[in-house]
Design a protein around this motif. Structure first.
Motif, PDB file in Angstrom:
ATOM      1  N   ALA A  51      -4.547   0.665  -6.189  1.00  0.00           N
ATOM      2  CA  ALA A  51      -3.094   0.579  -6.834  1.00  0.00           C
ATOM      3  C   ALA A  51      -2.192   1.816  -6.020  1.00  0.00           C
ATOM      4  N   VAL A  52      -2.795   2.687  -6.008  1.00  0.00           N
ATOM      5  CA  VAL A  52      -1.859   3.889  -5.392  1.00  0.00           C
ATOM      6  C   VAL A  52      -1.722   3.904  -3.881  1.00  0.00           C
ATOM      7  N   ALA A  53      -2.469   3.080  -3.266  1.00  0.00           N
ATOM      8  CA  ALA A  53      -2.304   2.558  -1.862  1.00  0.00           C
ATOM      9  C   ALA A  53      -1.077   1.835  -1.681  1.00  0.00           C
ATOM     10  N   GLY A  54      -0.931   0.938  -2.570  1.00  0.00           N
ATOM     11  CA  GLY A  54       0.226   0.388  -2.619  1.00  0.00           C
ATOM     12  C   GLY A  54       1.422   0.657  -2.765  1.00  0.00           C
ATOM     13  N   VAL A  55       1.407   1.906  -3.847  1.00  0.00           N
ATOM     14  CA  VAL A  55       2.571   2.739  -3.936  1.00  0.00           C
ATOM     15  C   VAL A  55       2.714   3.512  -2.783  1.00  0.00           C
ATOM     16  N   ALA A  56       1.812   3.857  -2.070  1.00  0.00           N
ATOM     17  CA  ALA A  56       1.810   4.999  -1.199  1.00  0.00           C
ATOM     18  C   ALA A  56       2.617   4.490   0.074  1.00  0.00           C
ATOM     19  N   GLN A  57       2.438   3.049   0.335  1.00  0.00           N
ATOM     20  CA  GLN A  57       3.237   2.608   1.465  1.00  0.00           C
ATOM     21  C   GLN A  57       4.741   2.784   1.294  1.00  0.00           C
ATOM     22  N   ALA A  58       5.189   3.143  -0.043  1.00  0.00           N
ATOM     23  CA  ALA A  58       6.693   3.162  -0.213  1.00  0.00           C
ATOM     24  C   ALA A  58       7.164   4.661  -0.240  1.00  0.00           C
ATOM     25  N   GLN A  59       6.016   5.582  -0.725  1.00  0.00           N
ATOM     26  CA  GLN A  59       6.072   6.849  -0.809  1.00  0.00           C
ATOM     27  C   GLN A  59       4.818   7.801  -0.844  1.00  0.00           C
ATOM     28  N   GLU A  60       4.804   9.004  -0.497  1.00  0.00           N
ATOM     29  CA  GLU A  60       3.520   9.486  -0.407  1.00  0.00           C
ATOM     30  C   GLU A  60       3.101   9.899  -1.810  1.00  0.00           C
ATOM     31  N   ALA A  61       1.771   9.487  -1.942  1.00  0.00           N
ATOM     32  CA  ALA A  61       1.156   9.635  -3.140  1.00  0.00           C
ATOM     33  C   ALA A  61       0.367  10.819  -3.528  1.00  0.00           C
ATOM     34  N   ARG A  62       0.507  11.562  -4.722  1.00  0.00           N
ATOM     35  CA  ARG A  62      -0.130  12.760  -4.826  1.00  0.00           C
ATOM     36  C   ARG A  62      -1.409  12.576  -5.428  1.00  0.00           C
ATOM     37  N   ILE A  63      -2.625  12.737  -4.810  1.00  0.00           N
ATOM     38  CA  ILE A  63      -4.009  12.774  -5.525  1.00  0.00           C
ATOM     39  C   ILE A  63      -4.518  14.299  -5.730  1.00  0.00           C
ATOM     40  N   ALA A  64      -5.530  14.342  -6.709  1.00  0.00           N
ATOM     41  CA  ALA A  64      -6.096  15.377  -7.027  1.00  0.00           C
ATOM     42  C   ALA A  64      -7.619  15.022  -7.660  1.00  0.00           C
ATOM     43  N   ALA A  65      -8.299  15.976  -7.523  1.00  0.00           N
ATOM     44  CA  ALA A  65      -9.648  15.860  -8.105  1.00  0.00           C
ATOM     45  C   ALA A  65     -10.112  17.143  -9.021  1.00  0.00           C
ATOM     46  N   VAL A  66     -10.772  16.789 -10.078  1.00  0.00           N
ATOM     47  CA  VAL A  66     -11.480  17.816 -11.082  1.00  0.00           C
ATOM     48  C   VAL A  66     -12.878  17.579 -11.034  1.00  0.00           C
ATOM     49  N   ASN A  67     -13.681  18.738 -10.796  1.00  0.00           N
ATOM     50  CA  ASN A  67     -15.256  18.686 -11.130  1.00  0.00           C
ATOM     51  C   ASN A  67     -15.475  18.985 -12.557  1.00  0.00           C
TER      52      ASN A  67
END
Length: 179
Positions: free
Chosen positions: A22-38
């Motif tokens: 889903a984010v990849a589809g949005v990322a085509q239009a704009q840069e998606a911000r993704i983070a991770a937490v352990n």
């Protein structure tokens, strides 16, 4: 690996794959911000998790001491029976064996109850820590405009790992930090 943990990780991977698609589809239009937490680090290193551990130790210290004392009595009685059993009358030996058997049953029951109660309380305390951490993570996501923050992943680049930031924010929001 425990079955529950394995299933949780597989489901997490499936959800992550869907979210990334889903984010990849949005990322085509704009840069998606993704983070991770352990989450494991949060449960090991956060001040809240350490405080919860100390609270549990204090809460269960008396019962643990009682169990240790009971184990010591059990060992002493068993040693006495081993040492003196041959010289005892059949009646005395049978009475000591019955006493030993009863004490062992009581010990096993109390030890099982102790473990069950401790595990239940530990799960409650860790759930509270994770709930606080999730609130902090959501605040960070909103403040820094993240589109997706994942907690379970097979691999996380240090570039997107915000665990240290979450630990600092948790420490700052803890009741002890405001004193």
């Amino acid at each position: 690996m425990q079955t529950g943990t394995f299933i949780r990780r597989v489901l997490g991977a499936v959800v992550l794959a869907g979210a990334l698609a889903a984010v990849a589809g949005v990322a085509q239009a704009q840069e998606a911000r993704i983070a991770a937490v352990n989450s494991d680090r949060i449960l090991r290193e956060s001040a809240a998790a350490k405080a919860a551990q100390l609270k549990l130790e204090a809460e269960f210290a008396k019962r643990d001491k009682d169990l240790q004392d009971m184990a010591s009595r059990l060992k002493t009685l068993s040693d006495q029976l081993d040492k003196n059993g041959a010289s005892m009358s059949a009646t005395d030996r049978a009475a000591k064996q019955a006493q030993l058997s009863q004490l062992d049953s009581d010990f096993q029951r109390k030890q099982r109850e102790f473990r069950e109660d401790l595990n239940q309380r530990r799960n409650e305390e860790l759930a509270a820590v994770l709930e606080r951490a999730n609130k902090v993570i959501k605040q960070i996501a909103e403040q820094q405009h993240y589109d997706l923050i994942v907690q379970e992943a097979v691999y996380v680049s240090p570039r997107i790992d915000i665990t240290d930031q979450v630990l600092k924010a948790l420490a700052a929001s803890s009741p002890a930090a405001t004193n």
